[in-house]
Design an enzyme around this catalytic site. Structure first.
Site, PDB file in Angstrom:
ATOM      1  CB  VAL A   1       4.123   8.640   0.405  1.00  0.00           C
ATOM      2  CG1 VAL A   1       4.811   9.984   0.212  1.00  0.00           C
ATOM      3  CG2 VAL A   1       2.822   8.597  -0.392  1.00  0.00           C
TER       4      VAL A   1
ATOM      5  CG  ASN B   1       0.014   1.336  -4.986  1.00  0.00           C
ATOM      6  OD1 ASN B   1      -0.300   1.025  -3.848  1.00  0.00           O
ATOM      7  ND2 ASN B   1      -0.827   1.921  -5.822  1.00  0.00           N
TER       8      ASN B   1
ATOM      9  CG  MET C   1      -2.106  -0.873   1.140  1.00  0.00           C
ATOM     10  SD  MET C   1      -1.806  -2.541   1.718  1.00  0.00           S
ATOM     11  CE  MET C   1      -1.570  -2.314   3.455  1.00  0.00           C
ATOM     12  CB  CYS C   2       2.888   3.123  -1.244  1.00  0.00           C
ATOM     13  SG  CYS C   2       3.323   2.631  -2.931  1.00  0.00           S
ATOM     14  NE  ARG C   3      -2.266   5.687  -3.526  1.00  0.00           N
ATOM     15  CZ  ARG C   3      -3.243   5.200  -4.300  1.00  0.00           C
ATOM     16  NH1 ARG C   3      -4.092   6.036  -4.895  1.00  0.00           N
ATOM     17  NH2 ARG C   3      -3.361   3.900  -4.489  1.00  0.00           N
TER      18      ARG C   3
END
Length: 265
Positions: free
Chosen positions: A88, A115, A1-3
């Site tokens: 991030v 991601n 999980m991220c951007r």
């Protein structure tokens, strides 16, 4: 999980790409608009960029949230680049490794980000490790799923696969070993961007001949942003963007002949 986000275009201060837009990657660390899994990306961040005439990118990574880094403002203000990859992070599993676990991962001219999450990690991917050179396994930068996925991609790149083939084949291999995994991968060498949409959001903004941005979600409200369909490979340069559907693992044998060559600038 991220951007995450990749940019190719005229040299700009990093802050103009990553901080200043109203829904920038910086803001997405605490207020993403389209993130399907998790709500806050506070488990580290990283920036990677290319300087003119140098094919090997620089990186700046930290283990904490991007908004807490007191050095970032100066860095983002003075460093300019025409090729950037940044992310991030919202960690799938808490653990050690600190900034080593934050994207972008890097080897030679490549920057890479993942991601998503691999289901059943680490056991689900144990069978795939046997296909990697022992030195690659022993030199993994971090003990997380993203680092191993990068090792699988890198092994294919070293064998001569083009970027699109390397990402697509890795996604299919991991998805077959760990069904339900989310595998949005992002790769650049400073001249092209290659990405997959597999289980999470992906968008692109293209001004042919000027700039291309590929991101987990739009960083502003420009109506020219286009969403990438799920199960899709994206290959882009500063001049064009090409989308190719990805087959499910059961149809992997049909993928290789259909994959496009990486676009050239």
């Amino acid at each position: 999980m991220c951007r995450h986000l990749a940019y190719l275009g005229p040299p700009e201060p990093l802050g103009r790409i990553l901080v200043e837009p109203p829904h920038s990657l910086y803001r997405q660390s605490w207020a993403p608009r389209r993130q399907r899994y998790g709500t806050v990306n506070a488990d580290g961040f990283g920036l990677g960029w290319y300087a003119e005439g140098d094919p090997v990118p620089a990186r700046y990574r930290r283990a904490g949230p991007i908004w807490a880094d007191q050095s970032l403002a100066d860095l983002a203000r003075v460093v300019r680049s025409g090729a950037v990859l940044a992310a991030v992070r919202d960690a799938t599993l808490a653990g050690a490794d600190a900034e080593a676990a934050a994207a972008p991962f890097a080897t030679g001219p490549w920057l890479f980000s993942h991601n998503g999450a691999v289901t059943g990690w680490p056991g689900s991917l144990a069978p795939l490790v046997a296909g990697l050179p022992a030195t690659d396994v022993l030199s993994l930068e971090a003990r997380n799923d993203s680092a191993l996925v990068w090792a699988l991609v890198l092994a294919r790149l070293r064998e001569g696969d083009e970027a699109g083939q390397a990402l697509a084949e890795t996604v299919l291999e991991v998805a077959a070993a760990a069904p339900g995994s989310r595998l949005n991968l992002l790769l650049t060498n400073g001249e092209s961007i290659t990405a997959t949409a597999w289980g999470d959001t992906l968008w692109y903004l293209s001004e042919p001949g000027r700039r291309t941005v590929v991101a987990s979600e739009p960083y502003d409200d420009d109506p020219h942003w286009q969403e990438v369909p799920d199960r899709t490979l994206l290959a882009a340069s500063r001049t064009d963007v090409l989308l190719t559907p990805l087959k499910e693992p059961s149809d992997a044998h049909a993928l290789a002949p259909a994959l496009p060559k990486e676009p050239r600038t």
